[in-house]
Design a protein around this motif. Sequence first.
Motif, PDB file in Angstrom:
ATOM      1  N   LEU A 114       0.941  -1.541   0.743  1.00 43.60           N
ATOM      2  CA  LEU A 114      -0.216   0.770  -0.294  1.00 43.60           C
ATOM      3  C   LEU A 114       0.816   1.521  -0.184  1.00 43.60           C
ATOM      4  O   LEU A 114       1.765   1.756   1.037  1.00 43.60           O
ATOM      5  N   THR A 115       1.367   2.210  -1.395  1.00 42.22           N
ATOM      6  CA  THR A 115       2.025   2.792  -1.448  1.00 42.22           C
ATOM      7  C   THR A 115       1.551   4.254  -2.081  1.00 42.22           C
ATOM      8  O   THR A 115       1.987   4.755  -3.156  1.00 42.22           O
TER       9      THR A 115
ATOM     10  N   GLU B  86     -10.457   8.083   7.459  1.00 40.64           N
ATOM     11  CA  GLU B  86     -10.492   7.154   6.468  1.00 40.64           C
ATOM     12  C   GLU B  86     -11.048   5.894   7.052  1.00 40.64           C
ATOM     13  O   GLU B  86     -11.438   5.578   7.479  1.00 40.64           O
ATOM     14  N   LEU B  87     -10.888   5.037   6.148  1.00 40.40           N
ATOM     15  CA  LEU B  87     -11.385   3.374   5.938  1.00 40.40           C
ATOM     16  C   LEU B  87      -9.844   2.358   5.985  1.00 40.40           C
ATOM     17  O   LEU B  87      -9.435   2.595   5.602  1.00 40.40           O
ATOM     18  N   GLY B  88      -9.839   2.301   7.528  1.00 45.94           N
ATOM     19  CA  GLY B  88      -8.819   2.387   8.119  1.00 45.94           C
ATOM     20  C   GLY B  88      -8.718  -0.185   8.094  1.00 45.94           C
ATOM     21  O   GLY B  88      -9.690  -0.442   8.357  1.00 45.94           O
ATOM     22  N   LEU B  89      -7.688  -0.739   8.073  1.00 49.71           N
ATOM     23  CA  LEU B  89      -7.668  -1.758   7.365  1.00 49.71           C
ATOM     24  C   LEU B  89      -7.826  -2.425   9.064  1.00 49.71           C
ATOM     25  O   LEU B  89      -8.145  -2.964   9.896  1.00 49.71           O
ATOM     26  N   PRO B  90      -6.595  -1.939   9.514  1.00 45.89           N
ATOM     27  CA  PRO B  90      -6.949  -2.608  10.957  1.00 45.89           C
ATOM     28  C   PRO B  90      -7.882  -2.620  12.112  1.00 45.89           C
ATOM     29  O   PRO B  90      -8.556  -3.159  12.444  1.00 45.89           O
TER      30      PRO B  90
ATOM     31  N   ASP C 168      -9.400   1.006   2.191  1.00 44.11           N
ATOM     32  CA  ASP C 168     -10.154   1.670   0.972  1.00 44.11           C
ATOM     33  C   ASP C 168      -9.071   1.257   0.145  1.00 44.11           C
ATOM     34  O   ASP C 168      -9.451   0.292  -1.515  1.00 44.11           O
ATOM     35  N   ALA C 169      -7.633   1.100  -0.057  1.00 41.82           N
ATOM     36  CA  ALA C 169      -7.086   0.461  -0.704  1.00 41.82           C
ATOM     37  C   ALA C 169      -6.127  -0.440  -1.254  1.00 41.82           C
ATOM     38  O   ALA C 169      -6.518  -1.145  -2.586  1.00 41.82           O
ATOM     39  N   LEU C 170      -6.828  -1.272  -0.449  1.00 41.12           N
ATOM     40  CA  LEU C 170      -6.696  -2.827  -0.339  1.00 41.12           C
ATOM     41  C   LEU C 170      -7.693  -3.459  -1.005  1.00 41.12           C
ATOM     42  O   LEU C 170      -7.736  -4.153  -1.935  1.00 41.12           O
ATOM     43  N   MET C 171      -9.141  -2.575  -0.909  1.00 44.41           N
ATOM     44  CA  MET C 171     -10.005  -3.262  -1.944  1.00 44.41           C
ATOM     45  C   MET C 171      -9.919  -3.034  -3.613  1.00 44.41           C
ATOM     46  O   MET C 171     -10.610  -3.764  -3.851  1.00 44.41           O
TER      47      MET C 171
END
Length: 230
Positions: A6-7, A187-191, A86-89
Amino acid sequence: MKLIILTAGLGTRFKPLTDTIPKGMVPVLGEPLLKHVLLPFLPHVSEIIFVVNNGLGIKIKDYFGENYLEHKVSYKIQEEQKGTMDALMTCKDLIEKGELFCVANGDDLFTEKDIKSAVERKQIGMGISKKIMPKNYLGVKIEDDKVGGFTRHETEEEFVEDMFCNGFHILDDKVFSFDAIKTKDGELGLPHTLFNNLEKYPLNAIPFEKWETVNRPEDIPSAEKFLKNE
């Protein structure tokens, strides 16, 4: 096992340097930060997926191309800065049903030894490191080698030692079905999303002995020492 990095962040703390290059291309020991992030993973992953932004992210693609040191490289674009979940999605269509994959941030440095140990577990989990961090960083509760959620630090001290999520995860495609959880910044957080689903998606605590994060220009000297094994 695939590796998603994620960058897509804008690297605002590194301005004005990041007005012309993405944070992942900031030089550390004369090489892009992302190169140092990536190299320890290469013996243990099959291919690489970079999530980049729709601006300077093209410079990451220019550097790593579509094949880097015999690893296939793909790119996904995060159109807006909406957080790590969101990035992971954006990578959903690149992951098959039941497939385990790694996730790492583009500004977290690990050792090859820790990565090898983590990947060989082949278990869904979260990377955990004991470290001294600013007190506003949320710690992580560990219960019987399982992740139990966040801990807050009610102290007047500026820094605290605790167990922290170091940005590394091993996940599978089920994560894409979760409703994303917002952080206090919106923001939409992964953890945060993972912790909201622990009952049906338990996370193993994956220990890392060493971890260095590069959040600010002031972190560069520590990152260089880490990379030199000092």
